[in-house]
Design a protein around this motif. Sequence first.
Motif, short mmCIF file in Angstrom:
data_model
loop_
_atom_site.label_atom_id
_atom_site.label_comp_id
_atom_site.label_asym_id
_atom_site.label_seq_id
_atom_site.Cartn_x
_atom_site.Cartn_y
_atom_site.Cartn_z
N CYS A 95 6.47 2.45 -6.39
CA CYS A 95 6.64 1.12 -6.07
C CYS A 95 8.01 0.37 -6.89
O CYS A 95 7.63 0.39 -7.87
N TYR A 138 -0.49 1.73 6.95
CA TYR A 138 0.56 0.67 6.77
C TYR A 138 2.01 1.39 6.97
O TYR A 138 2.27 2.55 6.98
N HIS A 178 0.87 -1.09 -0.04
CA HIS A 178 0.02 -0.15 0.16
C HIS A 178 0.90 1.22 0.26
O HIS A 178 1.17 1.93 0.82
N CYS A 179 1.37 1.40 -0.97
CA CYS A 179 2.36 2.73 -1.26
C CYS A 179 1.68 4.10 -1.29
O CYS A 179 0.45 4.04 -2.03
N ASN A 180 2.23 5.02 -0.79
CA ASN A 180 1.34 6.34 -0.79
C ASN A 180 1.19 6.77 -2.22
O ASN A 180 0.12 7.37 -2.37
N ASN A 181 1.89 6.20 -3.13
CA ASN A 181 2.17 6.55 -4.45
C ASN A 181 2.43 5.21 -5.25
O ASN A 181 3.34 4.76 -5.37
N CYS A 231 5.36 -1.48 2.91
CA CYS A 231 3.89 -1.02 3.11
C CYS A 231 2.81 -2.32 3.13
O CYS A 231 1.63 -1.99 2.61
N CYS A 280 8.29 0.85 -1.37
CA CYS A 280 7.60 2.26 -1.59
C CYS A 280 8.54 3.40 -1.56
O CYS A 280 8.80 3.77 -0.27
N CYS A 306 4.39 4.96 2.77
CA CYS A 306 3.29 4.09 2.91
C CYS A 306 2.12 4.99 2.75
O CYS A 306 2.00 5.88 3.29
N GLY A 307 0.94 4.14 2.59
CA GLY A 307 -0.40 4.72 2.75
C GLY A 307 -0.68 4.72 4.05
O GLY A 307 -0.03 4.02 4.95
N ALA A 308 -2.02 5.52 4.33
CA ALA A 308 -2.26 5.36 5.71
C ALA A 308 -2.55 4.10 6.37
O ALA A 308 -3.42 3.38 5.50
#
Length: 499
Positions: free
Chosen positions: A387, A402, A380-383, A407, A394, A398-400
Amino acid sequence: MYLLICHELGLLVVLTMLLNMLEVTEAYENVALYMPSYQSNPYKGNVIYDAANAVDGLKSDLSIDGGQCAVSATGHETAIWRVDLGSVHFIDHITLYFMTDNQCWDELNVRISSFLGFSLYVSNSTDRLNGILCFKDIEFNISTIPEVFNTTCRMFGQYVIYYNERLPGVYYPSDYNNIAENDLCEVEVYGCPTLNPDCDVWDPMMCACLVCKPSYMDIEPQHETNWPFGSYGYYYDEMCGHCKDPTQCSPDTGICLTGCSAGYFGPSCKEECDIGNYGYNCNETCGHCNDISQCSTTNGICHTGCSYGYTGGLCKKECDIGLYGYKCSYTCGHCIDPAECNHVTGTCRTGCAAGYRGRLCIEHCDIGHYGYNCNETCGHCNNATQCSSVTGTCRTGCGAGYSERLCKDVDKEKVMAIFLYSLIGVVCFLVIIIGALILYIVLTRMSIARNNARQQQNKEMVPAVYNNTFDAFHNKAYDNEYMEMGEPSYINTNARGLV
């Protein structure tokens, strides 16, 4: 009776001449076949257009790229093609097969104009000016020059030279083109196969020695010393083959006693190696030539280059690790093991390195995938575009909810905090909605109550006003009567007060 005898004698003479011509024709051979050749302006340096194509005996494909014609480069003022007959021969006639591009031989064929004005020389050296002019075209035009040209040229010589020119400052007929070329598909030189140097009287018509030189008149057959070098046979009128040691050619049989030179085999070493073989006694196998028929029977060199995946003059060496394809000019992709890149096709036999996919392993993984053969899914990468296709990392975080490098691990504290904040937000939102709804209901009811009270008050005020107005009018009349009688009227006063 006399006329009949003359007629019969005439027929006999004609038949005799025809038989003699037939015998002469059978005596002559194409002495230019497979002999060394040369052209002054090679085209592209490619054997497909080589000078040797004009003496290979092939003339079924008369096109420029058919591999059966000698083709010269354009843009030159002179063009020379010649064949070395190996030794002096008696020549009877010469036949030329011009390149037609397999098109109709008429005025529309663009090749014709390049042949106009050509010359043929026979010489004992490579210099045409030291030889004899056999033929010079001064009459042909694009309508009259034949597709196959034949000319009688009875003389002795070792070299037959084709020459044409387009010199600056020289006037040429309008049918001539502007450049000199020698596009010949076959040159056949018919003459006697051998010319015995020890012959004193030679019959060129029958290709036979009538009288030997005095010094050789008494040579005994089978005599093995002092025979003419390179010859053998009863009268030493046969030429030895390609012996490894020319001095070891048997004067009796022509057998090469020490074997053949490279490129030939057989007892007399007159047979050229089969296609695909070369070297001494044809014991070597050609490499991976692009055209196996162009493998030199002498040294195995591939004249037209190597096939895909091979390099070197003999085309026996595979491409170096990391290279593949034609001339080994292509670089392998991202194979797991570079040594497992197929030297011919570039295919990675053991698969692609991390981050790449496809048969050649040159395609990056699609967004969201990484690893060997792109078999892994990004976390779950932020973008998602950040990746890494190799490691799955990432790059921008990471995204929220994770954490960690990939991630893929849930951050419980962050998740709990997010949950609480979200819950508080929902509660606050609901409180605001409920409060707003209650306020709306209260205000609505208050407004309805005011409206109802106002309507009730209006209903009560209408009769009272009506009654007061009636009473005031009635009392005013009585008041007028009392005033006439001189008495005050209280009712009137009260009425005014009411009014």
